[in-house]
Design a protein around this motif. Structure first.
Motif, mmCIF file in Angstrom:
data_model
loop_
_atom_site.group_PDB
_atom_site.id
_atom_site.type_symbol
_atom_site.label_atom_id
_atom_site.label_comp_id
_atom_site.label_asym_id
_atom_site.label_seq_id
_atom_site.Cartn_x
_atom_site.Cartn_y
_atom_site.Cartn_z
ATOM 1 N N MET A 43 -49.037 37.175 8.533
ATOM 2 C CA MET A 43 -47.578 37.282 8.628
ATOM 3 C C MET A 43 -47.044 38.247 7.570
ATOM 4 O O MET A 43 -47.542 38.305 6.443
ATOM 5 C CB MET A 43 -46.926 35.908 8.453
ATOM 6 N N ASP A 44 -46.015 38.969 7.969
ATOM 7 C CA ASP A 44 -45.281 39.864 7.062
ATOM 8 C C ASP A 44 -43.849 39.355 7.010
ATOM 9 O O ASP A 44 -43.099 39.469 7.976
ATOM 10 C CB ASP A 44 -45.339 41.304 7.563
ATOM 11 N N VAL A 45 -43.473 38.757 5.863
ATOM 12 C CA VAL A 45 -42.166 38.115 5.713
ATOM 13 C C VAL A 45 -41.347 38.903 4.694
ATOM 14 O O VAL A 45 -41.866 39.329 3.650
ATOM 15 C CB VAL A 45 -42.323 36.651 5.248
ATOM 16 N N THR A 46 -40.065 39.103 4.998
ATOM 17 C CA THR A 46 -39.141 39.773 4.087
ATOM 18 C C THR A 46 -38.213 38.741 3.468
ATOM 19 O O THR A 46 -37.555 37.972 4.193
ATOM 20 C CB THR A 46 -38.325 40.839 4.827
ATOM 21 N N PHE A 47 -38.151 38.734 2.128
ATOM 22 C CA PHE A 47 -37.254 37.833 1.401
ATOM 23 C C PHE A 47 -36.088 38.639 0.850
ATOM 24 O O PHE A 47 -36.267 39.724 0.285
ATOM 25 C CB PHE A 47 -37.985 37.147 0.243
ATOM 26 N N PHE A 48 -34.895 38.094 0.990
ATOM 27 C CA PHE A 48 -33.687 38.663 0.390
ATOM 28 C C PHE A 48 -33.298 37.715 -0.733
ATOM 29 O O PHE A 48 -32.888 36.573 -0.485
ATOM 30 C CB PHE A 48 -32.586 38.769 1.452
ATOM 31 N N TRP A 49 -33.454 38.175 -1.994
ATOM 32 C CA TRP A 49 -33.315 37.286 -3.132
ATOM 33 C C TRP A 49 -32.568 37.972 -4.263
ATOM 34 O O TRP A 49 -32.341 39.184 -4.243
ATOM 35 C CB TRP A 49 -34.688 36.834 -3.625
ATOM 36 N N LYS A 50 -32.171 37.187 -5.257
ATOM 37 C CA LYS A 50 -31.475 37.737 -6.417
ATOM 38 C C LYS A 50 -31.694 36.826 -7.621
ATOM 39 O O LYS A 50 -32.112 35.663 -7.491
ATOM 40 C CB LYS A 50 -29.990 37.898 -6.139
ATOM 41 N N ILE A 51 -31.409 37.396 -8.813
ATOM 42 C CA ILE A 51 -31.495 36.647 -10.068
ATOM 43 C C ILE A 51 -30.137 36.014 -10.344
ATOM 44 O O ILE A 51 -29.110 36.702 -10.345
ATOM 45 C CB ILE A 51 -31.905 37.565 -11.235
ATOM 46 N N ILE A 52 -30.131 34.711 -10.606
ATOM 47 C CA ILE A 52 -28.872 34.014 -10.889
ATOM 48 C C ILE A 52 -28.791 33.526 -12.333
ATOM 49 O O ILE A 52 -27.698 33.257 -12.835
ATOM 50 C CB ILE A 52 -28.678 32.826 -9.911
ATOM 51 N N ASN A 53 -29.932 33.420 -13.019
ATOM 52 C CA ASN A 53 -29.937 32.949 -14.408
ATOM 53 C C ASN A 53 -31.080 33.643 -15.147
ATOM 54 O O ASN A 53 -32.247 33.276 -15.015
ATOM 55 C CB ASN A 53 -30.125 31.426 -14.456
ATOM 56 N N VAL A 54 -30.720 34.671 -15.923
ATOM 57 C CA VAL A 54 -31.737 35.461 -16.617
ATOM 58 C C VAL A 54 -32.422 34.631 -17.692
ATOM 59 O O VAL A 54 -33.638 34.729 -17.895
ATOM 60 C CB VAL A 54 -31.105 36.734 -17.214
#
Length: 691
Positions: free
Chosen positions: A452-463
């Motif tokens: 499987m090739d999965v794309t994640f859309f993510w971000k940093i919320i607490n450095v």
């Protein structure tokens, strides 16, 4: 052997014969040629005379007196009654005259007195009875640039023989040969830029001769050449350091000049430096740090200018100063106290003798979505966020460093095999959402292995949480998400997965609160399956056939839908075409009516004008006939200009032609000649009149 007889007896002698007669009391000789009488009671012995050439001689000794004498040729030698030939050891009885050429000489010794003398050519030498030739040799031919050193073996004095000449050594002289040098030495020809260092072996004095003093140098017998070299030419940007071997004193000699080393001078060569040192030229923004090796002191020379290092000084570094402005600063370490200082005062910064520039810093300017983490010398973190106006632009303080993490590269396809992953160093942490692709393997409930090739859309919320809990946030996200997806896929079969793969992935990633991501300060916004395939080729082939069949069905449906849309569009087009045709017919009818109305109105105007013009001359009936005649004439004129053929009945011709010719052709009465001209014009107009 002689024969003795008591009576005289004759003997015949040749020219080179000699008869030695011995009596009882004496000896005497008789020389040929001729017949010689031997006295009675005497014995005789015959012997041959010796023929001596011009270059031969013999030494004869009188056996009675012991006297020696020489007989020189050319001659026929008859010995006396008491003479015998003297033969020296190693020599023959008949000796050869010594012939000396111009370049030859001989040493002659008197064996009776021991005296020696020199004989030079050109000459012919006949050695005396008591003399012997000790040496016969060629003289040394010396050119203008050659000389030899001669030693007197009696008193030990030395002298030089200079060319050009032939050098003949005396009876007690020999050549002095220095070790490593030939017997014939060359005169030192010094150029203007050459020198020779000479040692006097008698008194140990060393002196220097230069080409400026003498072009040709002849060393004295007890002088030795120690060194020959060229002067050092120094320009205005060069200098050398000289050391005196006697006093140990060191001095600098500056250019420009031509330098000849002194007798006890030598060039001091520093490690990794050339003998001729370059003057240090400093620009306005440059400096040089110098160390005195004797005292250990340091000093800094600032530009603009030239720097000559003292004999005991070495250059530690030559660098440009650091320009400090609003966006640049310099971190400096004091080598005495090890303190670090950040210099931010605008201007050119030149470090002191005991200061070192650790680094030049560029001001860090953060965007609103960026965060930088600093760590001090005690290990505490300091977070600088771009949202805070006071923290957006700053220099790294002393004893602080920027925290840098090695993240899995998110702009490339991430594989589950972490050994094949590439990393990137990240020190600015971007809080904007971003994509990353992750490829891994999983199995369905019916044991079908999928890639499987999965794309994640993510971000940093607490450095802060991210820094404290993970060193590779993207890697942790991918690894944990992979575990959750594998667990979810293993609970469904392949056919269900093919229908609901995105739903399965989203539910296992986003449907419930997973503290794993929040603990690491990240959030997954969405997850999409980009593609998948079967690891088993046979299963992949079956899956491809199913996909192909589905694709074909969808293509057929789409094709039929397209054909229906094309047919419907064609019907609508025809309807619109018919509507446009009806509108065109109505428009043409209105145009025809309008044209007929205008033409009728124009024709009515013509008739009215015609009627009004001839109203007083003709009756209404005549006006109508005349108008009809004119219309007929116009019709004939129009036909006559074309290729048409007209046929008239006799009645029409008689009525029309006669009436037109006789009365009203052109509106005026005409003659028969005019009638003929009209007929000819009609014929010229291609009209064929036939009765």
């Amino acid at each position: 052997m002689g024969n003795m007889c008591c009576i005289p007896w004759p003997r015949a002698l040749g020219e080179d014969d000699q008869l030695l007669i011995t009596s009882c009391t004496s000896q005497f000789v008789k020389n040929g040629p001729g017949i010689k009488i031997v006295p009675p009671f005497c014995s005789s012995t015959g012997r041959k005379a010796r023929t001596l050439s011009e270059l031969q001689y013999v030494t004869i000794m009188n056996d009675v007196t012991g006297e020696l004498r020489n007989v020189v040729g050319p001659t026929l030698l008859f010995l006396g009654p008491h003479d015998s030939l003297e033969q020296k050891p190693g020599e023959q009885q008949i000796r050869t005259v010594i012939t000396l050429e111009r370049h030859q000489y001989a040493i002659i010794m008197n064996e009776r007195t021991g005296e020696r003398r020199l004989e030079t050519g050109e000459a012919r030498l006949v050695l005396g009875p008591t003399k012997r030739c000790l040496k016969r040799d060629n003289a040394l031919s010396l050119t203008e640039m050659e000389y030899v050193t001669v030693n007197n073996n009696l008193d030990g004095t030395l002298r030089n023989e200079l060319g050009p000449k032939l050098c003949f050594l005396g009876p007690h002289e020999s050549l002095i040969k220095k070790p490593g040098e030939p017997e014939v030495r060359s005169v030192l020809a010094l150029g203007k830029d050459e020198f020779a260092k000479v040692l006097d072996e008698f008194n140990g004095e060393v002196f220097v001769l230069t080409g400026q003093d003498s072009k040709k140098v002849v060393l004295e017998p007890r002088q030795v050449l120690q060194e020959r070299g060229k002067a050092i030419t120094l320009d205005e940007m060069q200098y050398v350091t000289l050391s005196n071997n006697l006093t140990g004193e060191m001095t600098n000699v500056l250019g420009p000049q031509q330098l000849f080393l002194g007798p006890h001078d030598e060039i001091v060569k520093k490690a990794k430096e050339k003998p001729v040192r370059q003057v240090i030229a400093l620009g306005k923004d440059e400096y040089a740090k110098v160390l005195n090796e004797f005292t250990g002191e340091r000093r800094v020379e600032k530009g603009e200018g030239k720097v000559w290092l003292a004999p005991t000084e070495i250059l530690l570094e030559k660098k440009r100063g650091c320009l400090i402005d609003e966006h640049h600063a310099v971190l400096v370490r004091d080598t005495d106290s090890s303190d670090l200082t950040l210099h931010t005062k605008p201007g050119l910064f030149i470090p002191g003798p005991y200061q070192e520039i650790v680094e030049e810093q560029i001001k860090i300017i953060l965007e609103e979505y960026e965060t930088v983490v600093l760590k001090n010398n005690t290990g505490l973190f300091n977070f600088r966020c771009g949202k805070n106006q006071e923290e957006r632009a700053f220099f790294v303080p002393p004893f602080h460093e920027i925290v840098t993490l090695n993240w899995t590269k998110t702009d490339e396809l991430i594989h589950s095999n972490r050994a094949g992953m590439t990393t990137q160093q990240v020190w600015k942490f971007d809080s904007r959402p971003t994509y990353m692709n992750y490829e891994f393997e999983c199995r369905t409930a019916d044991n079908v292995e999928l890639v499987m090739d999965v794309t994640f859309f993510w971000k940093i919320i607490n450095v802060e949480a991210m820094i404290r809990n993970t060193a590779d946030a993207p890697g942790d996200v991918c690894t944990h998400a992979r575990s959750m997806i594998i667990q979810a896929v293993s609970a469904v079969k392949l056919m269900y997965f093919l229908q609901e793969f995105n739903k399965i992935v989203r539910e296992c990633i986003l449907s419930y609160d997973d503290k794993f991501y929040t603990e690491r300060g990240v959030e997954i916004l969405s997850a999409e399956v980009m593609k998948f395939s079967c690891s088993d080729p046979q299963t992949q082939k079956t899956l491809s056939e199913i996909n192909q069949e589905t694709t074909n069905r969808l293509k057929s449906l789409e094709k039929q839908r397209s054909d229906n849309e094309v047919a419907l569009a064609k019907v609508h087009g025809e309807i619109e075409e018919e509507k446009c045709k009806a509108e065109l017919i109505d428009l043409r009818k209105s145009h025809v009516k309008r044209e007929a109305y205008i033409e009728g109105e124009a024709e009515g105007g013509k008739i009215k004008a015609f009627m009004d013009l001839i109203a007083e001359q003709c009756s209404p009936q005549q006006k109508l006939e005349l108008y009809a005649l004119l219309r007929k004439q116009e019709a004939i004129t129009a036909l006559s200009t074309g290729n048409a053929t007209l046929y008239y009945t006799p009645n029409d011709v008689n009525l029309s032609i006669e009436h037109m010719v006789g009365e009203h052709i052109g509106g005026q009465p005409q003659t028969k000649k005019a009638h003929k001209r009209a007929a000819s014009r009609a014929a010229a107009g291609h009209a064929d009149f036939t009765e």
